[in-house]
Design an enzyme around this catalytic site. Structure first.
Site, PDB file in Angstrom:
ATOM      1  N   GLU A 249       0.880  -1.171   0.000  1.00 24.08           N
ATOM      2  CA  GLU A 249       0.000   0.000   0.000  1.00 24.08           C
ATOM      3  C   GLU A 249       0.910   1.210   0.000  1.00 24.08           C
ATOM      4  O   GLU A 249       1.586   1.478   0.996  1.00 24.08           O
ATOM      5  CB  GLU A 249      -0.874   0.028   1.259  1.00 24.08           C
ATOM      6  CG  GLU A 249      -1.834  -1.124   1.384  1.00 24.08           C
ATOM      7  CD  GLU A 249      -2.871  -1.171   0.286  1.00 24.08           C
ATOM      8  OE1 GLU A 249      -3.030  -0.158  -0.445  1.00 24.08           O
ATOM      9  OE2 GLU A 249      -3.509  -2.211   0.135  1.00 24.08           O
ATOM     10  N   CYS A 283      -2.215   8.681   2.959  1.00 21.30           N
ATOM     11  CA  CYS A 283      -1.872   8.254   1.598  1.00 21.30           C
ATOM     12  C   CYS A 283      -2.977   8.617   0.615  1.00 21.30           C
ATOM     13  O   CYS A 283      -2.716   8.844  -0.562  1.00 21.30           O
ATOM     14  CB  CYS A 283      -1.553   6.768   1.564  1.00 21.30           C
ATOM     15  SG  CYS A 283      -2.772   5.770   2.388  1.00 21.30           S
TER      16      CYS A 283
HETATM   17  P1  NAP Z   1       9.003   4.631   4.549  1.00 22.25           P
HETATM   18  O1  NAP Z   1      10.472   4.743   4.624  1.00 22.25           O
HETATM   19  O2  NAP Z   1       8.410   4.013   3.353  1.00 22.25           O
HETATM   20  O3  NAP Z   1       8.563   3.824   5.861  1.00 22.25           O
HETATM   21  C1  NAP Z   1       7.561   2.860   5.953  1.00 22.25           C
HETATM   22  C2  NAP Z   1       8.071   1.649   6.726  1.00 22.25           C
HETATM   23  O4  NAP Z   1       9.069   0.964   5.963  1.00 22.25           O
HETATM   24  C3  NAP Z   1       8.758   1.989   8.051  1.00 22.25           C
HETATM   25  O5  NAP Z   1       8.469   0.990   9.000  1.00 22.25           O
HETATM   26  C4  NAP Z   1      10.215   1.969   7.659  1.00 22.25           C
HETATM   27  O6  NAP Z   1      11.091   1.837   8.726  1.00 22.25           O
HETATM   28  C5  NAP Z   1      10.245   0.783   6.730  1.00 22.25           C
HETATM   29  N1  NAP Z   1      11.407   0.726   5.863  1.00 22.25           N
HETATM   30  C6  NAP Z   1      12.174   1.759   5.415  1.00 22.25           C
HETATM   31  N2  NAP Z   1      13.167   1.295   4.637  1.00 22.25           N
HETATM   32  C7  NAP Z   1      13.038  -0.045   4.584  1.00 22.25           C
HETATM   33  C8  NAP Z   1      13.773  -1.090   3.959  1.00 22.25           C
HETATM   34  N3  NAP Z   1      14.841  -0.841   3.207  1.00 22.25           N
HETATM   35  N4  NAP Z   1      13.361  -2.362   4.117  1.00 22.25           N
HETATM   36  C9  NAP Z   1      12.278  -2.636   4.865  1.00 22.25           C
HETATM   37  N5  NAP Z   1      11.556  -1.695   5.508  1.00 22.25           N
HETATM   38  C10 NAP Z   1      11.918  -0.414   5.361  1.00 22.25           C
HETATM   39  O7  NAP Z   1       8.347   6.023   4.765  1.00 22.25           O
HETATM   40  P2  NAP Z   1       8.977   7.257   5.595  1.00 22.25           P
HETATM   41  O8  NAP Z   1      10.416   7.423   5.308  1.00 22.25           O
HETATM   42  O9  NAP Z   1       8.571   7.094   6.998  1.00 22.25           O
HETATM   43  O10 NAP Z   1       8.179   8.461   4.940  1.00 22.25           O
HETATM   44  C11 NAP Z   1       8.666   9.038   3.737  1.00 22.25           C
HETATM   45  C12 NAP Z   1       7.533   9.364   2.807  1.00 22.25           C
HETATM   46  O11 NAP Z   1       6.806   8.185   2.497  1.00 22.25           O
HETATM   47  C13 NAP Z   1       6.482  10.288   3.372  1.00 22.25           C
HETATM   48  O12 NAP Z   1       6.856  11.612   3.301  1.00 22.25           O
HETATM   49  C14 NAP Z   1       5.309   9.953   2.512  1.00 22.25           C
HETATM   50  O13 NAP Z   1       5.362  10.637   1.290  1.00 22.25           O
HETATM   51  C15 NAP Z   1       5.464   8.489   2.273  1.00 22.25           C
HETATM   52  N6  NAP Z   1       4.640   7.685   3.186  1.00 22.25           N
HETATM   53  C16 NAP Z   1       3.521   7.109   2.707  1.00 22.25           C
HETATM   54  C17 NAP Z   1       2.703   6.370   3.548  1.00 22.25           C
HETATM   55  C18 NAP Z   1       1.460   5.732   3.062  1.00 22.25           C
HETATM   56  O14 NAP Z   1       0.608   5.394   3.861  1.00 22.25           O
HETATM   57  N7  NAP Z   1       1.300   5.504   1.785  1.00 22.25           N
HETATM   58  C19 NAP Z   1       3.020   6.235   4.883  1.00 22.25           C
HETATM   59  C20 NAP Z   1       4.195   6.824   5.366  1.00 22.25           C
HETATM   60  C21 NAP Z   1       4.979   7.543   4.505  1.00 22.25           C
HETATM   61  P3  NAP Z   1      11.643   3.207   9.404  1.00 22.25           P
HETATM   62  O15 NAP Z   1      10.525   3.718  10.187  1.00 22.25           O
HETATM   63  O16 NAP Z   1      12.789   2.824  10.229  1.00 22.25           O
HETATM   64  O17 NAP Z   1      12.046   4.097   8.263  1.00 22.25           O
END
Ligand code: NAP
Ligand code: MG
Length: 477
Positions: A249, A283
């Site tokens: 998602e 999202c």
């Molecule tokens: P993200 O990096 O995609 O984080 C989502 C989850 O994935 C977190 O639990 C994160 O851990 C984990 N993760 C990150 N890198 C990973 C890897 N290489 N392998 C496995 N898991 C991994 O999102 P974010 O950095 O928190 O936010 C950045 C941007 O993503 C936001 O500004 C927004 O645009 C978008 N976002 C979208 C949604 C949505 O619902 N569609 C939700 C959140 C963010 P960590 O917490 O340690 O990074």
């Protein structure tokens, strides 16, 4: 120490002994330290989840009994709504109004919805030729690795755990580093209501460590992920090495289309909720407001009036409708997009600057004169920033709406029922709302077209994504 990992039915420190701080986004101060799961903890948790999957009470438990556990978990959460809501608000900056009225009861109801499914997952008898009985069974996929974001922490945990457990899987859950606290509490509550050891494991930590180790682990059968499109792509690539099942998602840049014949008062409220709810960290945020040119100015006046009344405040105050953004990083990201919008020639009508110097508060921000090829109309900002784009007719509105790599959600506002359905069908998005915005219920499937995701969550579609289908042939003669 509190805030430990939940592995094999026990709260334990990380194998490395390391911890990390989680902050209160309303103040920028450290709330508490949390155990930091690493690769060794992933090993332990996956081994426990596998053992629970293969033997012991969970392996032999029937659907009705699993359903009772899920129902009880929902009940326990409802009984603890206020405490869970305060924990969520402190850790994430979401308003107490939303966490106590939306996220926590919503998560509890999600478990109870899936409780009802647990004994209703069934196969078919298939009309094959010859002296054979052929039937299908829906068996659990196995060990599910769930990786979730910070914008709806407890709700996303429920969206992953509910269907996975209803279908008989075991789970290793990695919450976002910014918001680990309610996931840990949920893991504790699952043990308290009687989920056997190893069925629900919770590994707070970092994506690059615990998350990546989980995605790579050959003992994990499926990854269920919610988060950024960037990390979603990475996960799909990594998961290919072991051909894990993957549901994703991801992000969105959802068009919210207002036609001149709409109930404009209702549409203004929808547009405000669509982009400013949860500080725009949603999202499905309606981040592109497409306005039919003939109502553009009148609509905008009402919108700006509404936006100016929605100032962010202390998320623990029941009066606040908006809280802070989740982190310094998110604050900088959002302000960076505001600067880009200005630089590319959009007109900043309201907002766009940080409020105060403590916490990560950004007020409702509206850009007009936006072209769909500007960065603020193309990239997911994940903050309270709205891009207003004018259009002249249905064809142009539909073209602009679909001119995006994303396809998560969209809305159409009109009193013309034919136009409403025609546009709803023409838009490439997993959810289309007509004369409403942001509705989501457990019975309705949720997910994205295009780069907004793979698979669907909620509704009956979980069966496809959380079970393997086995075909059994029996010779009868
Ligand atoms: P993200 O990096 O995609 O984080 C989502 C989850 O994935 C977190 O639990 C994160 O851990 C984990 N993760 C990150 N890198 C990973 C890897 N290489 N392998 C496995 N898991 C991994 O999102 P974010 O950095 O928190 O936010 C950045 C941007 O993503 C936001 O500004 C927004 O645009 C978008 N976002 C979208 C949604 C949505 O619902 N569609 C939700 C959140 C963010 P960590 O917490 O340690 O990074
Ligand atoms: Mg936090």
């Amino acid at each position: 120490m509190q805030n430990r990992l939940i592995i094999d039915g026990a709260a334990v420190p990380a194998a490395s002994g390391q911890t990390f701080p989680t902050l209160n986004p309303a103040t920028g101060e450290t709330l508490t330290e949390v155990a930091r799961a690493g690769a060794e903890d992933v090993e332990r948790a996956v081994a426990a989840a596998r053992a629970a999957m293969d033997k012991g009470p969970w392996a032999s438990m029937d659907g009705a009994a699993r359903g009772q556990l899920l129902w009880k978990l929902g009940e326990r959460m409802l009984a603890e709504t206020q405490a869970l809501a305060e924990l969520e608000t402190r850790d994430s900056g979401k308003t107490i109004r939303d966490t106590s009225g939306g996220d926590v009861p919503g998560a509890a109801r999600c478990f109870q919805y899936f409780a009802g499914w647990a004994d209703k997952i069934q196969g078919d008898v298939n009309p094959v030729s010859g002296p054979f009985l052929n039937y299908t069974r829906r068996e659990p996929v196995g060990v599910v690795g769930a990786v979730i974001p910070w914008n709806f922490p407890i709700l996303m945990a429920a969206w992953k755990l509910g269907p996975a457990l209803a279908a008989g899987n075991t789970v290793v859950l990695k919450p976002a580093e910014q918001t680990p606290l309610t996931a840990i509490r949920l893991g504790e509550l699952a043990l308290e209501v009687g989920f056997p050891p190893g069925v629900v494991n919770v590994l707070p930590g970092f994506g690059e460590e615990a998350g990546a180790a989980l995605v790579r682990h050959p003992g994990v059968n499926k990854i269920a992920f919610t988060g950024s499109t960037e990390v979603g792509k990475l996960i799909q690539r990594e998961a290919a090495a072991t051909l894990k099942r993957v549901t994703l998602e991801l992000g969105g840049k959802s068009p919210n289309i207002v036609f001149a014949d709409a109930d404009l008062e209702q549409a203004v409220r929808g547009a405000l909720t669509g982009i400013f709810y949860n500080q725009g960290q949603v999202c499905t945020a309606g981040s592109r407001l497409l306005l039919e040119r003939s109502v553009h100015d009148a609509f905008l006046a009402k919108l700006l009036d509404g936006a100016s009344k929605m100032q962010p405040g202390d998320p623990l105050s029941p009066k606040s409708r908006m809280g802070p953004l989740v982190s310094q990083q998110q604050l900088e990201r959002v302000l960076g997009y505001v600067a880009k919008g200005k630089a590319e020639g959009a007109r900043l009508e309201v907002g766009g600057e940080r409020v105060g110097d403590k916490g990560y508060f950004v007020p409702p921000t509206v850009f007009t004169g936006v072209r769909n090829d500007m960065t603020i109309a193309r990239e997911e900002i994940f903050g309270p920033v709205l891009s207003v784009i004018p259009f002249d007719d249905v064809a142009e509105a539909t073209r602009i709406a679909n001119d995006t790599i994303y396809g998560l959600a969209a809305a159409v506002w009109t009193r013309d029922i034919g136009k409403a359905h025609a546009v709803a069908h023409a838009i490439q998005a997993g959810t289309v709302w007509v004369n409403t915005y942001m509705n989501s219920q457990n019975a309705s499937p949720f997910g994205g077209y295009k780069q907004s995701g793979v698979g669907r969550e909620l509704g009956s579609s979980f069966i496809e994504h959380y079970t393997e289908l086995k075909s059994v042939w029996v010779r009868m003669g």
